[in-house]
Design a protein around this motif. Sequence first.
Motif, PDB file in Angstrom:
ATOM      1  N   ALA A 320       0.834  -1.210   0.000  1.00 49.34           N
ATOM      2  CA  ALA A 320       0.000   0.000   0.000  1.00 49.34           C
ATOM      3  C   ALA A 320       0.866   1.256   0.000  1.00 49.34           C
ATOM      4  CB  ALA A 320      -0.937  -0.010   1.206  1.00 49.34           C
ATOM      5  N   GLY A 321       1.917   1.224   0.811  1.00 44.92           N
ATOM      6  CA  GLY A 321       2.826   2.373   0.850  1.00 44.92           C
ATOM      7  C   GLY A 321       3.510   2.585  -0.489  1.00 44.92           C
ATOM      8  N   ASP A 322       3.935   1.490  -1.105  1.00 47.58           N
ATOM      9  CA  ASP A 322       4.588   1.585  -2.416  1.00 47.58           C
ATOM     10  C   ASP A 322       3.646   2.184  -3.464  1.00 47.58           C
ATOM     11  OD1 ASP A 322       6.812   0.448  -1.335  1.00 47.58           O
ATOM     12  OD2 ASP A 322       6.523  -1.537  -2.267  1.00 47.58           O
ATOM     13  N   LEU A 323       2.399   1.735  -3.426  1.00 48.68           N
ATOM     14  CA  LEU A 323       1.424   2.228  -4.411  1.00 48.68           C
ATOM     15  C   LEU A 323       1.145   3.715  -4.200  1.00 48.68           C
ATOM     16  CD1 LEU A 323      -0.946  -0.867  -4.392  1.00 48.68           C
ATOM     17  CD2 LEU A 323       0.362  -0.035  -6.370  1.00 48.68           C
ATOM     18  N   CYS A 324       1.107   4.124  -2.938  1.00 46.78           N
ATOM     19  CA  CYS A 324       0.892   5.540  -2.649  1.00 46.78           C
ATOM     20  C   CYS A 324       2.081   6.357  -3.188  1.00 46.78           C
ATOM     21  CB  CYS A 324       0.730   5.736  -1.148  1.00 46.78           C
ATOM     22  SG  CYS A 324       0.270   7.418  -0.697  1.00 46.78           S
TER      23      CYS A 324
END
Lengths: 354, 354
Positions: A320-324
Motif C-alpha cells: 500500500a505504501g509503495d502504491l501511494c
Amino acid sequence: MSAARPPVGAKAPPGGSATAAGVKRGGTMHAARPPVGAKAPSGGSATAAGVKRGGSHASALDFPAWMSDRQAQVEAALSRWVPFDTPAGLGEAMRYAALDGGKRLRPLLALAASEAVQGNAEAALRAACAVELIHAYSLVHDDLPCMDNDVLRRGKPTVHVRFGQAQALLAGDALQALAFELLTPPGRALPQAMQAALCRLLARAAGARGMAGGQAIDLASVGKPLGEAELREMHQLKTGALLQASVRMGAATGARVPAAALAALDDYGAAIGLAFQVVDDILDVTADSAALGKTAGKDAAVGKPTYVSLLGLPASRALAGDLCARAHRALDASGLPGARRLRALADLVVHRKS
Amino acid sequence: MSAARPPVGAKAPPGGSATAAGVKRGGTMHAARPPVGAKAPSGGSATAAGVKRGGSHASALDFPAWMSDRQAQVEAALSRWVPFDTPAGLGEAMRYAALDGGKRLRPLLALAASEAVQGNAEAALRAACAVELIHAYSLVHDDLPCMDNDVLRRGKPTVHVRFGQAQALLAGDALQALAFELLTPPGRALPQAMQAALCRLLARAAGARGMAGGQAIDLASVGKPLGEAELREMHQLKTGALLQASVRMGAATGARVPAAALAALDDYGAAIGLAFQVVDDILDVTADSAALGKTAGKDAAVGKPTYVSLLGLPASRALAGDLCARAHRALDASGLPGARRLRALADLVVHRKS
C-alpha cells in the motif's frame, strides 16, 4: 438460479445497527458521514494552487474543507439530476440509492483531476456524478439476493429490501442510463467531443472489460484459490477500472492536456485503484466493525482471497505504501501544477481508517 | 421480495416447445427465424430509390431482400462487437442474450431511418446494434425471477436459466454499457458530435423517463385497472421510447437533415411505437400460440389491461390502421426521398402475424 453466489454470513434485519451488521464486503467505501479530520495535503505543490473555478473559492482552502465543499457540490448536483418525477416511484428508488451516500471518492477523483488540468467545471461535475451513478447502480445490483444478498448498506435497508427486488433491478438499470444522460446534455453547455470522450471512458470502465467483468470474476472465484495475479486482475476490473476512469474523465474535461500528463494521470489512477483494494483488505483484518462501518473479518471468514491472506499483513502494508508513493511520483511526473488535490486523495485512500 | 411481479402463468421447463410454452408477454417481437415472405413495400416512393451504401447494393432490391440483408449485417456486427474474450464467461452470457435473436425491428428502423437521410453507414450500424443491445439487456432482466420469471425465450432457456441469475444480471448490465461503447469508438471513424447525439438519444430512451420507467409502470399496474391514457403512457415508455429512439438515432446519422424532416420522422416513430403495441394486443387474442411463438391469450388470462380489453377488437384494429396511416403521412410530410424502407417497416409492424 444455479450460479448465484451464496449469501455471505448471516444478515442483520432491516433497521438493525449499521456498525455491527454485515453490510458490505471489500471493494467499496461507505462511511455514512462526511469524513471528519481528514488528512491535510502532504507535500502539495508549492508552485501553483488549484484553479479558481466558477463561483467557488474552495480550491484556496485546505484539503478537508475542499473535500467537504466538493462532497456538498456533488450531493446537490445528484439531488438535482436524479429525478423525482418518474413513473411509478422509480425515481424514489433511484434517489434512495444515489443520494446521501459515502465519501464520494470517485467524484472527488474526477473533480480533482479536472482541477489538475484546469478542466471545464460543468463537465467535471457531470463526470463526477456520472461515475458515482455507475458506482451506485453496481451496489444496488450487487446487494440483490442473487448476488451478495445484503440487507443493509450504510446503515439503511438496501434498495431491494426497501422497494422490492424488481424495482431495485430497474432502479439500477435506470441509474446506469442516467449516467450517460448526464454526460450528454442537450444544447451547447459542453463541447460535443468532450461528451463523446466522457461516454467512451465511462462505458468501457463499466462494462464487461471493466467493472461488470470484475464482478463476474468475483462471482466465479467463490471457493476457488486465486493467485496474486488473478486477484489483482479481479480488483483492477471490479474496483480499479471505475476509480481509474474517474481520474481519466476528470482529465478529459481539460483542453490540450499533454499526452505525457494524461499518461501520468493514468498511472496515478492505476496505483490508487489497486491501493484502494489492498487497504480494504488490510482494514478487513485490522479495524473493528465499529470503525469500519461493516463487519470486520468478513472476507477471511468466507475464505475469500485477499492481499492479506496472500501476502501477509506487513507485506500488504508495504505494498500500500509503495502504491501511494507510485501515485505521488506519477503526479510529480505529470508536470501538472494543480495536482495537489489528487496527491491528498492518494493519501486519503491509503491512510484511511474505514 | 415485496414488489416483485408475480410469475405470469405456469412456465414450461427449459427445453420445452418454443411454440406452446409461455415465453413472453406483450411488448417484444420474437420470431425465431428471419421472417419468410415478408410484405413487399406498399406504395414505396417512386421518386428515389434508397441510397447506395458502401459495399452493398441491397437498397436496390425489394423489401424482403433488403430486410434479410440488413438482418444479416446486424447479426454479423453484433457477433463482432459483443465480446467473447471477457472474464469469467460473461461474454458468453452476453452473446447468448444478444445473438441469433428475433426480427431485429429496432436495428431495421435505425438503418432505414439512416438511409432515409442518407446518413453515415458506420454510425447507422453502430446505432442499430446499440439499440438492439439495450433491447436485449431489457429482455434478460425482464425474464429474471424477480420480474417476469420466464424460463424460455425464442425457444431457448432464458439467460438466467442457462447461466444463473447473477451472471444474467451482470450480462444485462454489461450489455447496456456495451451499447454506449459501440456508439463511442475511438479514433476518427465517427464525428464526435454524432457520437454524443447518439448517446444522448439512447440514454434518454433507455432510462427512467423511457424504457425503465415504462417497466416500472408495468410492474406497478399488476392487478390495477388502467385507463387508455395510462395504458398509452406505459407503452409509450416501455416499448415506444426505444422504437422511436431507433428512428431518431438513424436520423441522427445524417448531416444537415431539415428540422421539419426530423419532426416528421419523430411523428412516424411515435405512431409505429404505439401501433406495435396495439398489434401485439390484437395478436394476443387472435393468433394461436404456434403462430405467435408464445402463449396466446396470456395477457387476458392474467387480467392485464390491453387495447383489446379496453377498446374491443374492431376498434383496436381500426386504431392500428389509423396509426399506420399516420406513419405513412408523416413520411410523406418528411420530404425525404429515401423513406420507402421506413414505409415498408410500418406496414410490417401493423400487418405482422406474429
